[in-house]
Design a protein around this motif. Sequence first.
Motif, PDB file in Angstrom:
ATOM      1  N   VAL A   1     -16.456 -70.113  69.234  1.00 48.41           N
ATOM      2  CA  VAL A   1     -16.319 -68.664  69.399  1.00 48.41           C
ATOM      3  C   VAL A   1     -17.528 -67.958  68.794  1.00 48.41           C
ATOM      4  O   VAL A   1     -18.078 -67.017  69.376  1.00 48.41           O
ATOM      5  CB  VAL A   1     -15.014 -68.159  68.745  1.00 48.41           C
TER       6      VAL A   1
ATOM      7  N   ALA B   1     -20.326 -68.222  71.159  1.00 53.52           N
ATOM      8  CA  ALA B   1     -20.147 -67.314  72.294  1.00 53.52           C
ATOM      9  C   ALA B   1     -20.527 -65.894  71.914  1.00 53.52           C
ATOM     10  O   ALA B   1     -21.201 -65.181  72.686  1.00 53.52           O
ATOM     11  CB  ALA B   1     -18.702 -67.369  72.768  1.00 53.52           C
TER      12      ALA B   1
ATOM     13  N   GLN C   1     -14.343 -75.258  74.613  1.00 56.15           N
ATOM     14  CA  GLN C   1     -15.623 -74.982  73.956  1.00 56.15           C
ATOM     15  C   GLN C   1     -16.718 -74.721  74.991  1.00 56.15           C
ATOM     16  O   GLN C   1     -17.557 -73.829  74.821  1.00 56.15           O
ATOM     17  CB  GLN C   1     -16.010 -76.139  73.037  1.00 56.15           C
TER      18      GLN C   1
ATOM     19  N   LEU D   1     -16.224 -71.235  76.586  1.00 55.16           N
ATOM     20  CA  LEU D   1     -16.600 -70.130  75.704  1.00 55.16           C
ATOM     21  C   LEU D   1     -18.084 -69.795  75.814  1.00 55.16           C
ATOM     22  O   LEU D   1     -18.479 -68.627  75.745  1.00 55.16           O
ATOM     23  CB  LEU D   1     -16.244 -70.464  74.253  1.00 55.16           C
TER      24      LEU D   1
ATOM     25  N   TYR E   1     -18.490 -67.608  78.915  1.00 54.96           N
ATOM     26  CA  TYR E   1     -17.366 -66.674  78.956  1.00 54.96           C
ATOM     27  C   TYR E   1     -17.503 -65.637  80.071  1.00 54.96           C
ATOM     28  O   TYR E   1     -16.525 -65.047  80.519  1.00 54.96           O
ATOM     29  CB  TYR E   1     -17.255 -65.942  77.607  1.00 54.96           C
TER      30      TYR E   1
ATOM     31  N   VAL F   1     -11.051 -69.285  78.498  1.00 56.00           N
ATOM     32  CA  VAL F   1     -11.610 -68.511  77.385  1.00 56.00           C
ATOM     33  C   VAL F   1     -10.484 -67.796  76.634  1.00 56.00           C
ATOM     34  O   VAL F   1     -10.438 -67.811  75.396  1.00 56.00           O
ATOM     35  CB  VAL F   1     -12.659 -67.493  77.897  1.00 56.00           C
TER      36      VAL F   1
ATOM     37  N   ALA G   1      -8.583 -70.274  74.638  1.00 55.06           N
ATOM     38  CA  ALA G   1      -9.352 -70.686  73.459  1.00 55.06           C
ATOM     39  C   ALA G   1      -9.322 -69.603  72.385  1.00 55.06           C
ATOM     40  O   ALA G   1      -9.168 -69.902  71.191  1.00 55.06           O
ATOM     41  CB  ALA G   1     -10.790 -70.999  73.864  1.00 55.06           C
ATOM     42  N   LEU G   2      -9.478 -68.365  72.783  1.00 51.63           N
ATOM     43  CA  LEU G   2      -9.496 -67.263  71.821  1.00 51.63           C
ATOM     44  C   LEU G   2      -8.139 -67.114  71.138  1.00 51.63           C
ATOM     45  O   LEU G   2      -8.063 -66.874  69.922  1.00 51.63           O
ATOM     46  CB  LEU G   2      -9.889 -65.964  72.511  1.00 51.63           C
TER      47      LEU G   2
END
Length: 637
Positions: A502, A505, A557, A560, A563, A572, A575-576
């Motif tokens: 993150v 990103a 990963q 991201l 994104y 995404v 993942a967030l």
Amino acid sequence: MAFLPMNAKEMRDRGWNEVDFVYVCGDSYVDHPSFGAAIITRVLEDCGYKTAFLAQPNWKNDDDFTQFGKPRLGFMVSAGNIDSMVAHYTVAKRKRHDDAYTAGGKNGRRPDRAVTVYCNIIRKLYPDSPIIIGGLEASLRRFAHYDYWKNEVMPSIIFDSKADLLVYGMGELQTIEIAKRLSEGYPVESLYDIRGVCYKIRTDDYVPKSVVELPSYERVKEDKRDYAIASRRELEEADAVRGKTLIQRHGKYILVQNPPMQPLDTKQLDYVYSLPYERWYPKCYESLGGVPGINEVLFSITHNRGCFGACNFCSLAFHQGRAVTVRSEKSIIEEAESFLDNPRFKGYISDVGGPTANFRLPSCEKQKKLGLCKNRRCLAPTPCPNMQVSHTEYLDILRKLRNLKGIKKVFIRSGIRFDYLIEDENDEFFRELVKYHISGQLRVAPEHCSAAVLDKMGKPHIESYKRFCKMFYDFTGKENKDQYVVPYLMSSHPGSTLSDAVELALFCKRENIHPKQVQDFYPTPGTISTSMFYTELDPYTLKEVYVPKSENEKAMQRALLQYFIPENKPLVIKALIKAGRRDLIGNDKKCLVTPMAGQTQGGYSKQNNNRNLQNQKGRGKNGKDKFAKYRRKNKKK
């Protein structure tokens, strides 16, 4: 000069009844000095040995292997320019469709683990013929190693292949000495004192004195801590000045690795690159469309070898070594001048580089006598105060190349080590790099932005990249050029958590970076990073390392880093949410993605969000639901 004979007919056309060596290669034949097989075979030829080039033999029958008969001195076997498993499979272990080192560009012309397959066929057909293996596949698999594709620890390739001798590293000097002794009638056992080779002996045979013993194959297979210790020691002794003999027990046998061969000096490198390469592929490949791998390097010039950058995920330190050696200015200019007579040359030199383009000096004066430091890097996490930094000689070569009549442009496309470049107090090279040697984009490799991940990569922290970019765009602006830095970024390297991804990103968003391609970490044999991937330990500290291994997390990963691609939005958001960063899902400028249809700020569904709001309205200052008792009462009614 003509290409070396590729079949029995071409051998007879030369008037030969037999050959001294058959060089077996997993690549199609390309006679260009960017291909290791071309260098070794031209060196053998120049030393007077009759050498046949057996390219991509059909391993499903014996005909290709028997067409030359038994060679007088032996077989030399290589998988080609890269590991055959990397050539065949993506990091997701899916079969590749393309193969840049095969005529026609299609995969499938070599077997998996090509060195082992070829050698076993040869051993069956010619039991008493010497077999010498080399090249990247053999070099990086010379000890017990983790094999990503089988997901297990495998023994040294010298055992599975049944080879007599393994040449590791670049190999020219070893090859010359091996050929000389075999031609003088000495047995293979007499070659065991040559530097830069590995061999196997029985445990009850003589073992060299003053050796460093690695944990055995059986121990590294069972104990990941022992594997981490072994991988560290292997790299520590990969130095031609101070490296010691290493041994590793494999059951009733012992693998012996002699200290590394001294790297070629300037005179020797000049000799290697002066040999009469055709710089092309044989006519028999024309109907297939040629060999794609030649296109990028056809009019490139290699001016150095070695890289003291020594990133943990790179195999160069283990194969080619960290000591930098260079060709002379005269040799480089002569190679460029030879392009002018080539009808394919249009005036553009595609690269003047090497493993790292802007290295022309040893890392420091100390290393010439004492070797490179065991457990210290020259550039990471910060530059060593003893490092000598200068681009003067490299710049002088580039200026002379630019001034050659018939040369329109000289590009630098192999890696520029930006953290080294910004340490040079003289900015002449940087200015001229920007002005003359970039084709609109300069690719460099910061790889990540998280300090924790960069430390596991053996890379400098992101501040050096930012400093480099500022200087680059300042110089570019002064030249009124439209040029850009394009960073290489890597996802899922050992040490990289979802939170680190993150962070990367967000870095890309702040810096307006939109990577078209993202490289997942690929665990290839012989690197420290691969050791971390397998053991989940840092070999230098033996502390635990977080390793993203599941396909799901690796996909998150990777997504991201891209994104901004609409198709990646579901991953995404997932993942967030998992990383606890719902604040980055929304319509604010700070957010990475907007919510999906049916979601609100933070990635909540509208239904859940309305329920949350209703619940919040019914809560008092102490957070208790004021209406809970009322609802329970009505429910009973």
